[in-house]
Write a protein that holds these residues in place. Structure first.
Motif, PDB file in Angstrom:
ATOM      1  N   GLN A 122       0.829  -1.207   0.000  1.00  0.00           N
ATOM      2  CA  GLN A 122       0.000   0.000   0.000  1.00  0.00           C
ATOM      3  C   GLN A 122       0.862   1.255   0.000  1.00  0.00           C
ATOM      4  O   GLN A 122       0.540   2.239  -0.676  1.00  0.00           O
ATOM      5  CB  GLN A 122      -0.896   0.010   1.239  1.00  0.00           C
ATOM      6  CG  GLN A 122      -1.848  -1.161   1.292  1.00  0.00           C
ATOM      7  CD  GLN A 122      -2.789  -1.046   2.473  1.00  0.00           C
ATOM      8  OE1 GLN A 122      -3.356   0.002   2.722  1.00  0.00           O
ATOM      9  NE2 GLN A 122      -2.935  -2.124   3.217  1.00  0.00           N
ATOM     10  N   VAL A 123       1.959   1.222   0.776  1.00  0.00           N
ATOM     11  CA  VAL A 123       2.821   2.397   0.884  1.00  0.00           C
ATOM     12  C   VAL A 123       3.440   2.733  -0.472  1.00  0.00           C
ATOM     13  O   VAL A 123       3.369   3.868  -0.937  1.00  0.00           O
ATOM     14  CB  VAL A 123       3.917   2.147   1.947  1.00  0.00           C
ATOM     15  CG1 VAL A 123       5.052   3.137   1.798  1.00  0.00           C
ATOM     16  CG2 VAL A 123       3.317   2.209   3.336  1.00  0.00           C
ATOM     17  N   ILE A 124       4.022   1.733  -1.102  1.00  0.00           N
ATOM     18  CA  ILE A 124       4.684   1.996  -2.389  1.00  0.00           C
ATOM     19  C   ILE A 124       3.641   2.411  -3.426  1.00  0.00           C
ATOM     20  O   ILE A 124       3.871   3.320  -4.230  1.00  0.00           O
ATOM     21  CB  ILE A 124       5.494   0.757  -2.833  1.00  0.00           C
ATOM     22  CG1 ILE A 124       6.642   0.526  -1.842  1.00  0.00           C
ATOM     23  CG2 ILE A 124       6.048   0.947  -4.247  1.00  0.00           C
ATOM     24  CD1 ILE A 124       7.347  -0.794  -1.996  1.00  0.00           C
ATOM     25  N   THR A 125       2.474   1.776  -3.386  1.00  0.00           N
ATOM     26  CA  THR A 125       1.406   2.164  -4.314  1.00  0.00           C
ATOM     27  C   THR A 125       1.010   3.620  -4.098  1.00  0.00           C
ATOM     28  O   THR A 125       0.859   4.388  -5.061  1.00  0.00           O
ATOM     29  CB  THR A 125       0.177   1.261  -4.126  1.00  0.00           C
ATOM     30  OG1 THR A 125       0.591  -0.094  -4.179  1.00  0.00           O
ATOM     31  CG2 THR A 125      -0.851   1.503  -5.218  1.00  0.00           C
ATOM     32  N   ALA A 126       0.858   4.008  -2.831  1.00  0.00           N
ATOM     33  CA  ALA A 126       0.469   5.393  -2.544  1.00  0.00           C
ATOM     34  C   ALA A 126       1.496   6.369  -3.116  1.00  0.00           C
ATOM     35  O   ALA A 126       1.137   7.375  -3.724  1.00  0.00           O
ATOM     36  CB  ALA A 126       0.325   5.593  -1.035  1.00  0.00           C
ATOM     37  N   VAL A 127       2.773   6.056  -2.924  1.00  0.00           N
ATOM     38  CA  VAL A 127       3.833   6.958  -3.422  1.00  0.00           C
ATOM     39  C   VAL A 127       3.772   7.052  -4.940  1.00  0.00           C
ATOM     40  O   VAL A 127       3.830   8.136  -5.511  1.00  0.00           O
ATOM     41  CB  VAL A 127       5.225   6.460  -2.967  1.00  0.00           C
ATOM     42  CG1 VAL A 127       6.319   7.305  -3.612  1.00  0.00           C
ATOM     43  CG2 VAL A 127       5.342   6.494  -1.462  1.00  0.00           C
ATOM     44  N   VAL A 128       3.620   5.901  -5.578  1.00  0.00           N
ATOM     45  CA  VAL A 128       3.662   5.886  -7.041  1.00  0.00           C
ATOM     46  C   VAL A 128       2.438   6.581  -7.627  1.00  0.00           C
ATOM     47  O   VAL A 128       2.558   7.403  -8.540  1.00  0.00           O
ATOM     48  CB  VAL A 128       3.795   4.440  -7.562  1.00  0.00           C
ATOM     49  CG1 VAL A 128       3.616   4.399  -9.068  1.00  0.00           C
ATOM     50  CG2 VAL A 128       5.150   3.877  -7.185  1.00  0.00           C
ATOM     51  N   ILE A 129       1.228   6.288  -7.093  1.00  0.00           N
ATOM     52  CA  ILE A 129       0.076   6.973  -7.673  1.00  0.00           C
ATOM     53  C   ILE A 129       0.068   8.438  -7.257  1.00  0.00           C
ATOM     54  O   ILE A 129      -0.589   9.257  -7.876  1.00  0.00           O
ATOM     55  CB  ILE A 129      -1.290   6.295  -7.367  1.00  0.00           C
ATOM     56  CG1 ILE A 129      -1.558   6.216  -5.878  1.00  0.00           C
ATOM     57  CG2 ILE A 129      -1.386   4.934  -7.980  1.00  0.00           C
ATOM     58  CD1 ILE A 129      -2.845   5.480  -5.563  1.00  0.00           C
ATOM     59  N   GLY A 130       0.861   8.786  -6.260  1.00  0.00           N
ATOM     60  CA  GLY A 130       0.981  10.186  -5.876  1.00  0.00           C
ATOM     61  C   GLY A 130       1.836  11.004  -6.834  1.00  0.00           C
ATOM     62  O   GLY A 130       1.926  12.214  -6.707  1.00  0.00           O
ATOM     63  N   GLY A 131       2.512  10.329  -7.755  1.00  0.00           N
ATOM     64  CA  GLY A 131       3.245  11.078  -8.778  1.00  0.00           C
ATOM     65  C   GLY A 131       4.756  11.017  -8.645  1.00  0.00           C
ATOM     66  O   GLY A 131       5.480  11.577  -9.457  1.00  0.00           O
ATOM     67  N   THR A 132       5.275  10.351  -7.614  1.00  0.00           N
ATOM     68  CA  THR A 132       6.723  10.210  -7.491  1.00  0.00           C
ATOM     69  C   THR A 132       7.170   9.026  -8.349  1.00  0.00           C
ATOM     70  O   THR A 132       6.581   7.960  -8.270  1.00  0.00           O
ATOM     71  CB  THR A 132       7.122   9.963  -6.028  1.00  0.00           C
ATOM     72  OG1 THR A 132       6.555  10.995  -5.222  1.00  0.00           O
ATOM     73  CG2 THR A 132       8.630   9.947  -5.864  1.00  0.00           C
ATOM     74  N   ALA A 133       8.194   9.257  -9.168  1.00  0.00           N
ATOM     75  CA  ALA A 133       8.653   8.175 -10.038  1.00  0.00           C
ATOM     76  C   ALA A 133       9.389   7.120  -9.219  1.00  0.00           C
ATOM     77  O   ALA A 133      10.209   7.460  -8.371  1.00  0.00           O
ATOM     78  CB  ALA A 133       9.568   8.716 -11.125  1.00  0.00           C
ATOM     79  N   LEU A 134       9.103   5.858  -9.474  1.00  0.00           N
ATOM     80  CA  LEU A 134       9.723   4.784  -8.699  1.00  0.00           C
ATOM     81  C   LEU A 134      11.225   4.714  -8.945  1.00  0.00           C
ATOM     82  O   LEU A 134      11.983   4.219  -8.132  1.00  0.00           O
ATOM     83  CB  LEU A 134       9.062   3.444  -9.057  1.00  0.00           C
ATOM     84  CG  LEU A 134       9.282   2.301  -8.085  1.00  0.00           C
ATOM     85  CD1 LEU A 134       8.913   2.695  -6.669  1.00  0.00           C
ATOM     86  CD2 LEU A 134       8.491   1.080  -8.499  1.00  0.00           C
ATOM     87  N   ARG A 135      11.687   5.255 -10.088  1.00  0.00           N
ATOM     88  CA  ARG A 135      13.128   5.218 -10.351  1.00  0.00           C
ATOM     89  C   ARG A 135      13.853   6.388  -9.688  1.00  0.00           C
ATOM     90  O   ARG A 135      15.055   6.537  -9.812  1.00  0.00           O
ATOM     91  CB  ARG A 135      13.387   5.213 -11.855  1.00  0.00           C
ATOM     92  CG  ARG A 135      12.868   6.442 -12.539  1.00  0.00           C
ATOM     93  CD  ARG A 135      13.248   6.540 -13.992  1.00  0.00           C
ATOM     94  NE  ARG A 135      12.735   7.792 -14.496  1.00  0.00           N
ATOM     95  CZ  ARG A 135      11.494   7.962 -14.921  1.00  0.00           C
ATOM     96  NH1 ARG A 135      10.662   6.946 -14.929  1.00  0.00           N
ATOM     97  NH2 ARG A 135      11.074   9.135 -15.329  1.00  0.00           N
ATOM     98  N   GLY A 136      13.111   7.229  -8.973  1.00  0.00           N
ATOM     99  CA  GLY A 136      13.745   8.324  -8.242  1.00  0.00           C
ATOM    100  C   GLY A 136      13.518   9.661  -8.896  1.00  0.00           C
ATOM    101  O   GLY A 136      12.991   9.747 -10.002  1.00  0.00           O
ATOM    102  N   GLY A 137      13.897  10.725  -8.204  1.00  0.00           N
ATOM    103  CA  GLY A 137      13.694  12.077  -8.701  1.00  0.00           C
ATOM    104  C   GLY A 137      12.806  12.854  -7.756  1.00  0.00           C
ATOM    105  O   GLY A 137      12.766  12.573  -6.567  1.00  0.00           O
ATOM    106  N   LYS A 138      12.124  13.822  -8.312  1.00  0.00           N
ATOM    107  CA  LYS A 138      11.337  14.708  -7.467  1.00  0.00           C
ATOM    108  C   LYS A 138      10.239  13.953  -6.713  1.00  0.00           C
ATOM    109  O   LYS A 138       9.491  13.174  -7.290  1.00  0.00           O
ATOM    110  CB  LYS A 138      10.706  15.773  -8.359  1.00  0.00           C
ATOM    111  CG  LYS A 138      10.211  16.948  -7.576  1.00  0.00           C
ATOM    112  CD  LYS A 138       9.757  18.046  -8.509  1.00  0.00           C
ATOM    113  CE  LYS A 138       9.073  19.102  -7.701  1.00  0.00           C
ATOM    114  NZ  LYS A 138       9.661  20.335  -7.566  1.00  0.00           N
TER     115      LYS A 138
END
Lengths: 526, 330
Positions: free
Chosen positions: B264-280
């Motif tokens: 759930q945590v990683i999903t939340a981050v990813v659908i929140g717009g943070t790229a999984l490969r890093g960056g902003k």
């Protein structure tokens, strides 16, 4: 200056036309060009490759040698011009098609799967099968045969990881020669080899020629070219300068043909002021695998050039000095030793480094300009832990003005700027830490003439302020145009120094490619 | 030098440059609420929405920490087990101290939770940076370790909080402040601090630079090791804050506490717009992402279309879709 040679070239062309090239040539490239967008990397090259002949292609970095080779072996297609194989027009859309046509390419880098055996690597992607099952026994037998032919005695069952570099090179050659071949292209095959191994490889190449294959040989090492080549074709700036009978050219002639062009107006006038006291002192610096026991000094108000071919270890040497690679030795800035373990410490001490890899290591392409500009100066720029956005914007405004960075909006991302403007932004970033020594690595790579001239002017103004500037470049013309003194590296070592009137292209090219003695004001290194 | 392009002709940088990645999660949030309203008008009631957001608080708080780790180019799979482990240690510490310190054992226990969380995060960070082990493997390992420790500590059963503390601790999850449930206030506070760190402090700049391009960061004199390790430490601290909120909810830690939270945590981050490969990193997007996940689960409960046993499955589908969108939208 090369009038004699150009007459010979005319003469040769007349002879070649009489002889009807299509009948004899095995592979003919007719007016091939390659453009990437607006950039022409190869323009209108016509070349015949004959069976039983070793044909060398030489040129400076960026002259179009590898583009040409990739064209012949099907990795890229020409934007204009045609290829003909034994008089038949051919098109290679894929490397496999060139392979099927009998063109074998031996890559410069060793591209083998280290975790697989020698035999498995030889047949990788074209494994032999019997009744649908991989036929290891036959593959091992064929591998042994092929390798023995090349004088390589490694077992086909040995893991590539465990065999010597020279043997890997031979495995790679064996892989290229496994299918039927009529033309073998070698791209810098000796770059990773040493003395005896080179001899063994040259013997193999001569053997291929005896067997009637056409060999295309691309190398920076002019001594090898001189020994091997029946014909030498010189490329410069993507154009063919000429094809010459191999034995008639001295290494000096080759070096002269490879460079030699007049761009004098591009470079700012040299200052007559003498360089000041030593600013940067490097002693016995070694970067394992790349540079060995390098010692030199750069002085106040001096532009010091580093020449050499790609792979000579120049970039790695300075990455070592900047703390970006493990290195041993001492570096002193105005007499004070610097901790070269930490990139931060080196930057803070006052050495700035403009990387040759603008897009990969210099700028965050998806980030806006201000964060890019201040990235290496965060601490200096934002005292305390908070960001001062207004200061950052002021700095960007100042940099845009000072370095004439052309942009539509301050909100664009770094990747949206043109190459020249990116380079100016990167230069501004490097200079934001107010370094006293500025190292610029290939400062004008891939940018247009107008931006080049500006960059040269910036470098000049830096030394006028009393900084020391070190320019690493593979363009000899550029180094000669702006530097006060040039150090030449080859194979990880300093090979010599040229300054004053001895700072000529062929002296530099000679030091960069061979052990031949150079006359004039040249200091060979002990 | 002559300046040909006069700088007045250049458009100034807008203070807020808003793109699709910034507003996308919030648009999705609104759309989901509308869908929910159509399915069941009760969905938009203040009570239901309050409950949903309160329940999403743990994931939101942990995911805010994960935004740092993912932004800096890392990954932390151990957050769920770490939350269970911290919950266990905290309850055991409070129970031990309750007879002597009484209600004061609660703030002391919270401090212990924060310290333990910080240390756990630090450990993950050092294994990844100094040990140079792939974040996926390193945190997969610590995930197993934390899960085993909570199972061992609870002897396979549960660690309930002491009766004497239960009532005093209860408001941390069930209480309200000016009508807003405390967990919501805590997660908003955590997100506010995080966005301050990420957008207003030098560290945030470094974090995004390291994640966007490690080489550029290194060549700019930024320490990759320091930056990443701090990100993991922040993650650990966030897990501890979530654990502190979690204790009064069930009043116990069990071997199944926090199972699949990492998903759930990683999903939340990813659908929140943070790229999984890093960056902003997108802190508020992450919070929206956590609420979206809980909303979907809630919708599944309120409607009869899909069994609520499939909640994790739906979340798995969402993360894959989110990744596909990231991949194909350049």
């Amino acid at each position: 200056m090369s009038s004699v040679l150009s007459i010979e070239r005319e003469g040769e062309r007349v002879v070649a036309q009489k002889a009807d090239p299509l009948r004899h040539s095995l592979l003919r490239a007719e007016g091939v060009s390659k453009q990437y967008g607006p950039v022409t990397v190869l323009s209108d090259v016509t070349l015949d490759i004959l069976p039983g002949e070793i044909h060398a292609i030489i040129g400076e970095n960026g002259a179009g040698k590898s583009t040409f080779m990739r064209l012949l072996s099907g990795y890229i297609e020409p934007t204009a011009g045609t290829l003909a194989l034994s008089g038949q027009h051919v098109r290679f859309a894929k490397p496999e098609q060139a392979q099927d046509a009998g063109i074998a390419l031996v890559h410069q880098e060793i591209l083998l799967a280290e975790a697989l055996t020698v035999a498995e690597n030889l047949f990788l992607g074209r494994e032999l099968t019997r009744n649908g099952v991989v036929d290891d026994r036959t593959m091992r037998r064929l591998a042994t045969e092929k390798l023995t032919e090349l004088g390589c005695l490694v077992s086909p069952n040995a893991l590539v990881r465990n065999i010597a570099l020279a043997d890997r090179q031979l495995v790679q050659i064996a892989r290229a020669l496994l299918d039927d071949y009529r033309i073998v292209i070698f791209d810098e095959p000796t770059a990773v080899l040493t003395g005896e191994e080179v001899e063994r490889l040259l013997a193999i190449i001569l053997q291929l020629k005896e067997q009637g294959a056409a060999v295309l040989y691309i190398s920076h090492r002019l001594d090898e070219v001189q020994r091997l080549a029946d014909k030498v074709t010189v490329l410069r700036d993507g154009k063919k300068i000429g094809t010459y009978p191999g034995r008639t050219l001295s290494q000096m002639d080759m070096a002269r043909l490879m460079v030699g062009r007049d761009l004098a107006a591009l470079y700012p006038e040299k200052r007559t002021k003498a360089a000041g006291e030593a600013m940067l002192t490097v002693r016995d610096l070694s970067v394992p695998g790349f540079a060995k026991n390098i010692s030199f000094q750069a002085h106040k108000s001096e532009i010091l050039g580093f020449a050499g071919m790609i792979g000579a270890g120049r970039t790695e040497l300075f990455e070592g000095i900047m703390g970006l690679r493990p290195a041993t030795g001492t570096v002193e800035l105005e007499g004070k030793p610097i901790n070269i373990r930490s990139p931060r410490a080196v930057l803070d001490a006052g050495i700035g480094y403009l990387t040759e890899d603008r897009k990969g290591k210099g700028l965050l392409l998806h980030e806006r300009l201000a964060p890019n500009l201040t990235l290496s100066a965060l601490t200096r720029f934002h005292p305390g832990i908070f960001l001062r956005r207004s200061r950052e914007q002021d700095a960007l405004r100042a940099a845009v003005e000072q370095y004439d960075i052309r942009l539509k909006s301050f909100g664009v991302k770094a990747g949206q700027l043109s190459g020249g403007n990116q380079q100016k932004l990167l230069l501004a970033k490097v200079l934001l830490i107010t370094p006293s020594v500025v190292v610029v690595d290939e400062p004008t790579r891939g940018i247009d003439i107008a931006n080049k001239a500006q960059i040269y002017a910036f470098i000049q103004s830096l030394v006028a302020e009393g900084k020391a500037c070190i320019v690493i470049s593979s363009e000899m013309q550029e180094l000669i145009g702006i530097c006060d003194r040039i150090l030449v590296m080859r194979e990880g070592r300093l090979r010599g120094e040229v300054s004053g009137d001895a700072m000529t292209e062929h002296n530099v090219a000679l030091l960069a490619t061979s052990d031949a003695a150079v006359d004039g004001n040249v200091g060979g290194r002990k | 030098m002559t300046i040909i392009a006069s700088s007045t002709a250049i458009r100034p940088e807008r203070e807020w440059n808003i793109g699709w990645t910034d507003v996308g999660p919030f648009v999705a949030l609104v759309v989901l609420m509308l869908i929910g309203f159509l399915i069941n008008p009760d969905f938009l009631s203040a009570t239901n929405l309050g409950n949903v957001v309160t329940r999403s608080a743990f994931i939101a708080i942990i995911a805010v920490g994960a935004t740092f780790v993912i932004s800096s180019g890392g990954l932390d799979l151990s957050v769920g087990s770490m939350a269970a482990f911290i919950t266990g240690i905290t309850i055991m510490f409070m129970n031990r101290m309750a007879p002597e310190w009484g209600v004061l054992a609660i703030p002391a226990g919270m401090t212990v939770a924060i310290v333990v969380g910080l240390l756990c995060g630090l450990m993950n960070g050092l294994i990844v940076t100094i040990g140079k082990i792939e974040p996926f493997i390193a945190t997969l390992g610590t995930m197993g370790i934390f899960r085993a420790l909570i199972t061992y500590m609870s002897d396979g059963g549960s660690i309930p909080i002491d009766r004497s503390l239960r009532d005093a601790y209860r408001p941390v999850y069930f209480g309200t402040f000016v009508g807003i449930p405390l967990p919501i206030i805590i997660s908003v506070a955590v997100a506010a601090v995080a966005s301050f760190i990420l957008y207003k402090m030098k560290y945030g700049r470094k974090c995004a630079a390291v994640g966007a391009n490690e080489d550029v960061a290194r060549y700019s004199g930024i320490s990759i090791i320091k930056t990443r390790t701090i990100a993991y430490a922040i993650q650990g601290t966030c897990v501890a804050v979530a654990a502190i909120c979690y204790v009064p909810r069930l009043g116990a830690a069990t071997p199944t506490t926090g199972v699949l939270w990492e998903l759930q945590v990683i999903t939340a981050v990813v659908i929140g717009g943070t790229a999984l490969r890093g960056g902003k990193g997108h802190v508020w997007g992450t919070v929206a992402g956590a609420v979206i996940l809980e909303l979907i689960a809630n919708l599944m409960v309120l409607s009869d279309f899909v069994s609520e046993y499939l909640v994790a499955g739906v979340q798995g589908v969402i993360i894959i879709i989110a990744m596909l969108i990231q991949r194909f939208s350049k």
